[in-house]
Design an enzyme around this catalytic site. Structure first.
Site: not given
Ligand code: AMP
Length: 278
Positions: A30, A34, A37, A150, A186
């Site tokens: 999304m 960081h 990702h 997640d 995020s």
């Molecule tokens: P999001 O943008 O929050 O929807 O996350 C996108 C992907 O990045 C998802 O598969 C999350 O599980 C992964 N993600 C988010 N934060 C972390 C983290 N700290 N370590 C590893 N993967 C992450």
């Protein structure tokens, strides 16, 4: 690096690369990227020739009172980070491109989604599985990488892929943390300095539980209670602390060979999640 806004363009890009015999790796996000990702990008690169990252704040996974409108966005910065990490293509559609009409077709996993993050957010995972299915249909990846951060989401996606025979290999990559242990997210941007310090209690309570288990503790209730008190003492409001089977996410009263401890807690208005395997 190419940036595509339309379904037509990214699909053509992927199909073209697959025709050349290349494997397409996919990292759905999304945005507001960081290091967590970007670690998924690196993992995708290890399993594929071409890496596609999607940046899409998916409206259907947000509840009516959640942070859709204020969810942090910074496309320019995201694009720079992707480029510097060797991403081949970004797919960044508008909401209208993904949902041109009111969506009335849903992909829904009906078991793993009922508890934990699904208990109080009844349409959240339906939004996730639907958008991930749509993105898989659009990007046509051979392999997709999700973060263990997640945990429930990754389990739900794996189950969906198995149940519906998607031809995509799912890889789950480890949690990336700040040096003090806070899991990158995020949403950490919402935390005040004080809340951020207090939020370390989540990670600390996971580590306490891990060492208690290593010392022979098997009683899940005791472990969960200790985590709830630690987080509450730090000023957090616990949404859930659960110890569950790592595959089915069914609660475990007693810890056997394998377990996962999952925590969701609010610090201020920010909901944070974290987990640890025993
Ligand atoms: P999001 O943008 O929050 O929807 O996350 C996108 C992907 O990045 C998802 O598969 C999350 O599980 C992964 N993600 C988010 N934060 C972390 C983290 N700290 N370590 C590893 N993967 C992450």
């Amino acid at each position: 690096m190419e940036v595509f806004k339309t379904i037509c363009e990214i699909r053509e890009f992927s199909i073209e690369r697959k025709k050349r015999g290349e494997r397409v790796g996919f990292v759905p996000t999304m945005g507001f990227l960081h290091e967590g990702h970007l670690s998924l990008v690196d993992e995708a690169r290890r399993h594929a020739d071409v890496v596609v990252v999607s940046i899409f704040v998916n409206p259907t996974q947000f509840g009516p009172n959640e942070d859709l409108d204020v969810y942090p966005r910074d496309f320019e910065r995201d694009a720079e980070l992707c480029e510097s990490r060797g991403v081949d293509a970004i797919f960044a559609p508008s909401a209208n491109e993904m949902y041109p009409t009111v969506n009335t077709t849903w992909v829904e996993e009906t078991s793993l989604t009922k508890r934990l993050c699904g208990a109080d957010r009844p349409t959240h995972f339906r939004g996730v599985t639907t958008v991930v299915s749509k993105l898989f249909n659009v990007v046509c990846p051979d392999v997709a990488v999700f973060g263990e951060k997640d945990y429930q989401q990754a389990a739900v996606v794996k189950k969906m892929v198995a149940d519906l025979n998607f031809g995509v290999e799912i890889i789950v990559a480890p949690i990336v943390r700040e040096s003090d242990g806070l899991a990158l997210s995020s949403r950490n941007k919402y935390l005040s300095v004080e809340e951020r310090g207090n939020a370390l209690a989540i990670r600390q309570s996971l580590l306490d539980a891990k060492s208690a288990v290593a010392d022979g503790e098997r009683d899940s209730t005791k472990l969960a209670d200790a985590a709830v008190s630690r987080i509450s003492r730090a000023g957090g409001r616990v949404d859930y602390v659960e110890i569950a089977d790592p595959d089915t996410l069914e609660p475990l009263l007693e810890i056997g060979d394998e377990a996962v401890m999952l925590i969701a807690a609010y610090f201020g208005a920010t909901r944070l999640i974290d987990n640890a395997r025993f």
